[in-house]
Design a protein around this motif. Structure first.
Motif, PDB file in Angstrom:
ATOM      1  N   LEU A 108      85.518  60.328  50.998  1.00 13.38           N
ATOM      2  CA  LEU A 108      85.841  59.805  49.661  1.00 13.38           C
ATOM      3  C   LEU A 108      86.954  58.760  49.681  1.00 13.38           C
ATOM      4  CD1 LEU A 108      85.779  63.096  47.535  1.00 13.38           C
ATOM      5  CD2 LEU A 108      84.184  61.180  47.355  1.00 13.38           C
ATOM      6  N   SER A 144      78.829  60.902  41.211  1.00 11.47           N
ATOM      7  CA  SER A 144      78.031  61.149  42.403  1.00 11.47           C
ATOM      8  C   SER A 144      77.048  62.283  42.149  1.00 11.47           C
ATOM      9  CB  SER A 144      78.936  61.456  43.602  1.00 11.47           C
ATOM     10  OG  SER A 144      78.203  61.388  44.809  1.00 11.47           O
ATOM     11  N   HIS A 180      80.549  68.314  48.605  1.00 12.20           N
ATOM     12  CA  HIS A 180      80.889  66.939  48.240  1.00 12.20           C
ATOM     13  C   HIS A 180      81.384  66.856  46.797  1.00 12.20           C
ATOM     14  CE1 HIS A 180      80.512  62.634  47.590  1.00 12.20           C
ATOM     15  NE2 HIS A 180      79.579  62.828  46.678  1.00 12.20           N
ATOM     16  N   LEU A 215      85.186  66.043  45.335  1.00 15.65           N
ATOM     17  CA  LEU A 215      85.360  64.950  44.379  1.00 15.65           C
ATOM     18  C   LEU A 215      86.024  65.445  43.103  1.00 15.65           C
ATOM     19  CD1 LEU A 215      84.931  62.096  43.362  1.00 15.65           C
ATOM     20  CD2 LEU A 215      82.560  62.686  42.813  1.00 15.65           C
ATOM     21  N   THR A 227      85.703  62.288  36.775  1.00 15.68           N
ATOM     22  CA  THR A 227      84.611  62.552  37.716  1.00 15.68           C
ATOM     23  C   THR A 227      83.387  63.026  36.945  1.00 15.68           C
ATOM     24  OG1 THR A 227      85.346  64.843  38.102  1.00 15.68           O
ATOM     25  CG2 THR A 227      86.157  63.149  39.614  1.00 15.68           C
ATOM     26  N   VAL A 284      79.119  56.823  43.950  1.00 15.71           N
ATOM     27  CA  VAL A 284      79.241  57.258  45.341  1.00 15.71           C
ATOM     28  C   VAL A 284      77.913  57.889  45.743  1.00 15.71           C
ATOM     29  CG1 VAL A 284      80.480  58.737  46.967  1.00 15.71           C
ATOM     30  CG2 VAL A 284      81.710  57.675  45.061  1.00 15.71           C
ATOM     31  N   GLY A 339      78.418  61.229  50.039  1.00 16.73           N
ATOM     32  CA  GLY A 339      79.281  60.162  50.538  1.00 16.73           C
ATOM     33  C   GLY A 339      78.651  59.371  51.661  1.00 16.73           C
TER      34      GLY A 339
END
Length: 308
Positions: free
Chosen positions: A49, A66, A74, A78, A89, A143, A147
């Motif tokens: 990230l 994402s 992941h 995040l 986010t 993203v 990632g």
């Protein structure tokens, strides 16, 4: 408010791994403990990230969006980073709404969740997939799933420097190879780029071969201007992503008691068992020194324990 410029550079300790089967085989292993870098933002996910966060800051984005599943390491990393450093986010999740330990954390960290269903999630590779989400969240930086990108790989390259700086503490002058779990292959690609052919990097794939790990690694290396690298991918999936069997669970239980390093069955447990099998088959020879990367993911085993 845009994403703050984040200069946090967590350090992962490098520790000897003490297991009887390593001693018998004459192989030395040191484990890079990415699971210990932070109470919340653990594992390799933070490193993947790092560069996207700097890119988001450079463009004035307010946060990141994402994709992932209901147990996604992941998305967990995040969301935790967003909570810690104060940026927005958004998570696009596979399947239909469900409550897991991970999704409870995502909501507690303030991540906005959208459930795509299974067909909607399968469409994530379509050329126009991101258009409606970019229209809904025009100030967020996208993203890729897991990632998986050159930027994600470049964020993992400093792991090589962290290992080299700690070799003297182990009494090692050098090492022969890397061994790590591979879900998308992004972390592996970052290590391959940083090693530049000096040492072989083994990727124990947590997903079957048809999930595109080899293709993703090759694409990242090509994006970085490399046509090849010294690495080898090994199928350690045991029949499927997150597929768990009694042999694996018994191995994890015995290993944790013997060495005190916590493992989980999706990534690190499978990778360590694959290393044992590689040593037994002679792929990793007596006298070699191997760096094993603990990629974290321990938060995800709560969901597996819940289903057991």
């Amino acid at each position: 408010m845009s994403v703050p410029l984040i200069d946090w550079e967590p350090r992962a300790p490098l520790q000897r791994l003490h297991l009887d089967w390593l001693v018998s085989a004459g192989v030395e292993v040191a484990v890079l403990r990415l699971d210990l870098i932070d109470p919340l933002i653990t594992g390799n996910k933070w490193f993947k990230l790092n560069h996207p966060l700097h890119a988001a800051h450079a463009t004035g984005a307010h946060g990141l969006i994402s994709l992932g599943g209901a147990h996604s390491n992941h998305l967990h990393a995040l969301a935790a980073a967003g909570k810690r450093f104060g940026f927005t986010t958004v998570g696009l999740l596979r399947g239909h709404p469900q409550e897991t330990p991970t999704t409870r954390d995502l909501q507690a960290f303030g991540m906005h969740l959208h459930w795509l269903g299974f067909a909607g999630y399968r469409a994530r590779h379509a050329p126009d997939f991101w258009q409606p989400w970019q229209a809904l969240y025009p100030h967020l930086h996208t993203v890729p799933e897991g990632g998986a990108s050159l930027a994600g790989a470049q964020g993992c390259s400093p792991l090589v420097k962290q290992v080299r700086e700690q070799l003297a503490g182990l009494g090692w002058a050098d090492y022969d190879a890397w061994w790590l779990a591979a879900g998308t292959g992004t972390t592996l690609a970052g290590v391959v780029l940083a090693e530049a052919g000096r040492r072989r990097v083994y990727g124990a794939m947590a997903v079957p071969e048809d999930h595109g790990v080899a293709r993703n690694v090759a694409s990242i290396l090509q994006s970085a201007g490399r046509v090849a690298g010294d690495y080898q991918l090994i199928d350690a999936s045991r029949g499927g992503f997150a597929r768990v069997d009694e042999t694996l669970l018994d191995f994890i239980g015995v290993s944790e008691l013997a060495c005190g390093v916590p493992l989980e069955p999706v990534y690190t447990g499978k990778a360590l068992l694959a290393l044992k099998e590689a040593i037994e088959s002679g792929r990793v020879e007596r006298g070699q020194r191997v760096v094993f990367v603990h990629t974290g993911g321990l938060q995800g085993r709560r969901g597996l324990e819940q289903r057991a």
